[in-house]
Design an enzyme around this catalytic site. Structure first.
Site, PDB file in Angstrom:
ATOM      1  NE  ARG A 141      -3.827  -0.087   2.562  1.00  0.00           N
ATOM      2  CZ  ARG A 141      -5.107  -0.370   2.294  1.00  0.00           C
ATOM      3  NH1 ARG A 141      -5.485  -1.582   1.992  1.00  0.00           N
ATOM      4  NH2 ARG A 141      -6.023   0.570   2.354  1.00  0.00           N
ATOM      5  CE1 TYR A 144      -4.490   6.656  -3.398  1.00  0.00           C
ATOM      6  CE2 TYR A 144      -4.741   6.142  -1.069  1.00  0.00           C
ATOM      7  CZ  TYR A 144      -5.192   6.769  -2.212  1.00  0.00           C
ATOM      8  OH  TYR A 144      -6.349   7.535  -2.164  1.00  0.00           O
ATOM      9  CG  PHE A 190     -19.752  -5.708   0.132  1.00  0.00           C
ATOM     10  CD1 PHE A 190     -18.813  -6.608  -0.354  1.00  0.00           C
ATOM     11  CD2 PHE A 190     -19.690  -5.347   1.475  1.00  0.00           C
ATOM     12  CE1 PHE A 190     -17.821  -7.142   0.480  1.00  0.00           C
ATOM     13  CE2 PHE A 190     -18.708  -5.872   2.323  1.00  0.00           C
ATOM     14  CZ  PHE A 190     -17.782  -6.758   1.824  1.00  0.00           C
ATOM     15  N   GLY A 206     -13.776  -9.801   8.569  1.00  0.00           N
ATOM     16  CA  GLY A 206     -14.754  -8.707   8.443  1.00  0.00           C
ATOM     17  C   GLY A 206     -14.846  -7.844   9.692  1.00  0.00           C
TER      18      GLY A 206
HETATM   19  P1  NAD Z   1     -11.056   7.552  -9.166  1.00  0.00           P
HETATM   20  O1  NAD Z   1     -10.118   6.452  -9.461  1.00  0.00           O
HETATM   21  O2  NAD Z   1     -12.496   7.376  -9.527  1.00  0.00           O
HETATM   22  O3  NAD Z   1     -10.557   8.909  -9.811  1.00  0.00           O
HETATM   23  C1  NAD Z   1      -9.220   9.238 -10.023  1.00  0.00           C
HETATM   24  C2  NAD Z   1      -9.110   9.908 -11.378  1.00  0.00           C
HETATM   25  O4  NAD Z   1      -7.747  10.299 -11.603  1.00  0.00           O
HETATM   26  C3  NAD Z   1      -9.484   8.996 -12.543  1.00  0.00           C
HETATM   27  O5  NAD Z   1     -10.349   9.684 -13.418  1.00  0.00           O
HETATM   28  C4  NAD Z   1      -8.151   8.657 -13.197  1.00  0.00           C
HETATM   29  O6  NAD Z   1      -8.278   8.348 -14.563  1.00  0.00           O
HETATM   30  C5  NAD Z   1      -7.362   9.917 -12.925  1.00  0.00           C
HETATM   31  N1  NAD Z   1      -5.896   9.738 -12.928  1.00  0.00           N
HETATM   32  C6  NAD Z   1      -5.183   8.806 -12.242  1.00  0.00           C
HETATM   33  N2  NAD Z   1      -3.867   8.977 -12.464  1.00  0.00           N
HETATM   34  C7  NAD Z   1      -3.739  10.043 -13.311  1.00  0.00           C
HETATM   35  C8  NAD Z   1      -2.629  10.704 -13.901  1.00  0.00           C
HETATM   36  N3  NAD Z   1      -1.384  10.303 -13.686  1.00  0.00           N
HETATM   37  N4  NAD Z   1      -2.892  11.746 -14.724  1.00  0.00           N
HETATM   38  C9  NAD Z   1      -4.154  12.163 -14.977  1.00  0.00           C
HETATM   39  N5  NAD Z   1      -5.246  11.576 -14.433  1.00  0.00           N
HETATM   40  C10 NAD Z   1      -5.032  10.523 -13.612  1.00  0.00           C
HETATM   41  O7  NAD Z   1     -10.921   7.859  -7.604  1.00  0.00           O
HETATM   42  P2  NAD Z   1     -11.711   8.865  -6.656  1.00  0.00           P
HETATM   43  O8  NAD Z   1     -12.340   8.069  -5.597  1.00  0.00           O
HETATM   44  O9  NAD Z   1     -12.549   9.791  -7.459  1.00  0.00           O
HETATM   45  O10 NAD Z   1     -10.498   9.652  -6.001  1.00  0.00           O
HETATM   46  C11 NAD Z   1     -10.167  10.970  -6.375  1.00  0.00           C
HETATM   47  C12 NAD Z   1      -9.059  11.477  -5.459  1.00  0.00           C
HETATM   48  O11 NAD Z   1      -9.492  11.455  -4.102  1.00  0.00           O
HETATM   49  C13 NAD Z   1      -7.779  10.643  -5.534  1.00  0.00           C
HETATM   50  O12 NAD Z   1      -6.676  11.498  -5.462  1.00  0.00           O
HETATM   51  C14 NAD Z   1      -7.864   9.782  -4.293  1.00  0.00           C
HETATM   52  O13 NAD Z   1      -6.595   9.422  -3.825  1.00  0.00           O
HETATM   53  C15 NAD Z   1      -8.577  10.711  -3.327  1.00  0.00           C
HETATM   54  N6  NAD Z   1      -9.279   9.956  -2.269  1.00  0.00           N
HETATM   55  C16 NAD Z   1     -10.432   9.278  -2.538  1.00  0.00           C
HETATM   56  C17 NAD Z   1     -11.045   8.551  -1.513  1.00  0.00           C
HETATM   57  C18 NAD Z   1     -12.331   7.795  -1.735  1.00  0.00           C
HETATM   58  O14 NAD Z   1     -12.806   7.146  -0.797  1.00  0.00           O
HETATM   59  N7  NAD Z   1     -12.964   7.857  -2.870  1.00  0.00           N
HETATM   60  C19 NAD Z   1     -10.472   8.519  -0.239  1.00  0.00           C
HETATM   61  C20 NAD Z   1      -9.292   9.204  -0.025  1.00  0.00           C
HETATM   62  C21 NAD Z   1      -8.698   9.940  -1.035  1.00  0.00           C
HETATM   63  N1  UDP Z   2     -12.916  -5.318   1.375  1.00  0.00           N
HETATM   64  C1  UDP Z   2     -13.630  -6.495   1.462  1.00  0.00           C
HETATM   65  N2  UDP Z   2     -14.169  -7.013   0.328  1.00  0.00           N
HETATM   66  C2  UDP Z   2     -14.079  -6.403  -0.893  1.00  0.00           C
HETATM   67  C3  UDP Z   2     -13.342  -5.184  -0.981  1.00  0.00           C
HETATM   68  C4  UDP Z   2     -12.771  -4.679   0.176  1.00  0.00           C
HETATM   69  O1  UDP Z   2     -13.771  -7.084   2.539  1.00  0.00           O
HETATM   70  O2  UDP Z   2     -14.617  -6.937  -1.872  1.00  0.00           O
HETATM   71  C5  UDP Z   2     -12.354  -4.732   2.615  1.00  0.00           C
HETATM   72  C6  UDP Z   2     -10.902  -4.333   2.538  1.00  0.00           C
HETATM   73  O3  UDP Z   2     -10.065  -5.432   2.836  1.00  0.00           O
HETATM   74  C7  UDP Z   2     -10.841  -3.229   3.581  1.00  0.00           C
HETATM   75  C8  UDP Z   2     -12.220  -2.568   3.505  1.00  0.00           C
HETATM   76  O4  UDP Z   2     -13.066  -3.535   2.895  1.00  0.00           O
HETATM   77  O5  UDP Z   2     -10.682  -3.782   4.864  1.00  0.00           O
HETATM   78  C9  UDP Z   2     -12.243  -1.297   2.704  1.00  0.00           C
HETATM   79  O6  UDP Z   2     -11.648  -1.556   1.447  1.00  0.00           O
HETATM   80  P1  UDP Z   2     -11.559  -0.491   0.289  1.00  0.00           P
HETATM   81  O7  UDP Z   2     -10.688  -1.089  -0.767  1.00  0.00           O
HETATM   82  O8  UDP Z   2     -12.907  -0.040  -0.109  1.00  0.00           O
HETATM   83  O9  UDP Z   2     -10.851   0.782   0.954  1.00  0.00           O
HETATM   84  P2  UDP Z   2      -9.519   0.957   1.851  1.00  0.00           P
HETATM   85  O10 UDP Z   2      -8.972  -0.385   2.230  1.00  0.00           O
HETATM   86  O11 UDP Z   2      -8.580   1.691   0.977  1.00  0.00           O
HETATM   87  O12 UDP Z   2      -9.984   1.702   3.032  1.00  0.00           O
END
Ligand code: NAD
Ligand code: UDP
Length: 313
Positions: A141, A144, A190, A206
């Site tokens: 991880r 990221y 899910f 879980g």
């Molecule tokens: P997503 O994967 O749906 O969107 C990410 C977008 O970025 C996509 O459209 C992808 O094509 C684009 N992208 C990726 N790498 C790129 C690059 N090198 N150049 C140009 N475009 C690129 O994800 P999301 O859930 O919409 O997340 C958006 C942002 O929010 C991300 O930075 C993510 O880390 C952050 N974030 C999201 C969550 C969440 O729960 N959804 C939580 C924490 C942080």
């Molecule tokens: N997870 C799961 N089944 C799935 C996908 C995810 O049990 O099909 C679990 C995963 O292991 C984690 C939690 O759900 O404990 C949240 O996962 P997700 O990938 O949505 O987000 P993150 O781990 O980045 O918080």
């Protein structure tokens, strides 16, 4: 205003584009479509205030007249960000550098979408912004988590060294319409598994927890943070403190889809999967007057409706 959204074709970026266009802004969406989808921005393509630029933020970009930048480009789902970890790290680090340079040239305010992952597998619960985290620097991880941590460093160094007008938010697990059904995150997995009568795949037993925030609450928090007049830079947690185990989430979704024939099955827990996650949102309440409003059942209902129309695993 002229606003640049990187990652604008992704889940969160597309909701942000909709809000900002609705307020009369012009939006430039930069995306390489790695995880983003054209269908998320389809409704905006005819709007003269919307421009889509297919570009990878790892490479520098030149755009003039930008007032604000939202840096949301980065794959967010573990299977996607682990597919090419070097690319993920470059996206956070080189991408942030390129956008911070662009912000400097344009004298624009710039927001970084950081993440609760900066806390790693937290030893403090719930997590306040003052907690420095417990992150494995060499695990699967890390591309990221460490990429996002390094990006935060760059944002604050640009602010200290060049006076760049920054905002940093730490987003906790967010869900809602426009997620890719095949994205691999737990809520989309899910719901789509249940809709297709496939077994719900719980990783591990879980008992790990997450706090799930509905997209509308996040977009509201993002807007409040970007526009705050107190020069509050963050980082600030944006998440819903209602905490559930992954097992509870699976049971809730099956309860809401009684016609589903799916059962719960268990798969191995991925390496370094955080055991618990819950935001302390005291700072967001104090500085932004923000707190989430949407309860999990209401948010899941809307997300289920979306996937009924748009889902397919
Ligand atoms: P997503 O994967 O749906 O969107 C990410 C977008 O970025 C996509 O459209 C992808 O094509 C684009 N992208 C990726 N790498 C790129 C690059 N090198 N150049 C140009 N475009 C690129 O994800 P999301 O859930 O919409 O997340 C958006 C942002 O929010 C991300 O930075 C993510 O880390 C952050 N974030 C999201 C969550 C969440 O729960 N959804 C939580 C924490 C942080
Ligand atoms: N997870 C799961 N089944 C799935 C996908 C995810 O049990 O099909 C679990 C995963 O292991 C984690 C939690 O759900 O404990 C949240 O996962 P997700 O990938 O949505 O987000 P993150 O781990 O980045 O918080």
């Amino acid at each position: 205003m002229k606003i640049l959204i990187t990652g604008g074709a992704g889940f969160i970026g597309s909701h942000l584009s909709k809000k900002l266009l609705g307020e009369g802004n012009s939006v430039v969406c930069v995306d390489n479509l790695f995880t983003g989808r054209k269908e998320n921005i389809e409704p905006f393509l005819k709007n003269k205030n919307f421009e889509f630029v297919e570009h990878d933020i790892i490479n520098p970009l030149e755009i003039e007249g930008i007032d604000q930048i939202f840096n949301f480009a980065c794959p967010a789902s573990p299977p996607h960000y682990q597919k090419d970890p070097v690319f993920t790290f470059k996206t956070s680090v080189l991408g942030s550098l390129n956008l911070l340079e662009l912000a400097r040239k344009n004298n624009a305010r710039i927001m970084q979408a950081s993440t609760s992952e900066v806390y790693g597998d937290p030893k403090t619960h719930p997590q306040p912004e003052t907690y420095w985290g417990n992150v494995n620097p060499i695990g699967i991880r890390s591309c990221y988590d460490e990429g996002k941590r390094a990006a935060e460093t760059l944002f604050f160094d640009y602010n200290r060294k060049y006076g760049t007008d920054i905002r940093v938010i730490r987003i906790f697990n967010t869900y809602g319409p426009n997620m890719d059904p095949r994205d691999g995150r737990v809520v989309s997995n899910f719901i789509n598994q249940a809709l297709e009568d496939q077994d719900l795949t719980i990783y591990g037993d879980g008992s790990q927890t997450r706090s799930f925030q509905y997209i509308d609450d996040l977009v509201d928090g993002i807007a409040k943070m970007m526009d705050n007049k107190n020069n509050f830079l963050g980082p600030v947690n944006l998440g819903n403190p209602d905490e559930f185990t992954v097992k509870e989430l699976a049971e809730k979704i099956l309860e809401m889809l009684p016609e589903s024939k799916s059962k719960i099955v268990h798969k191995p827990l991925p390496e370094d999967d955080p055991k618990q996650r819950k935001p302390d949102i005291t700072l967001a309440k104090k500085e932004l007057g923000w707190k989430p409003k949407v309860k999990i059942k209401e948010g899941l209902k809307k997300t289920i409706e979306y996937f009924k129309r748009n889902g397919r695993l």
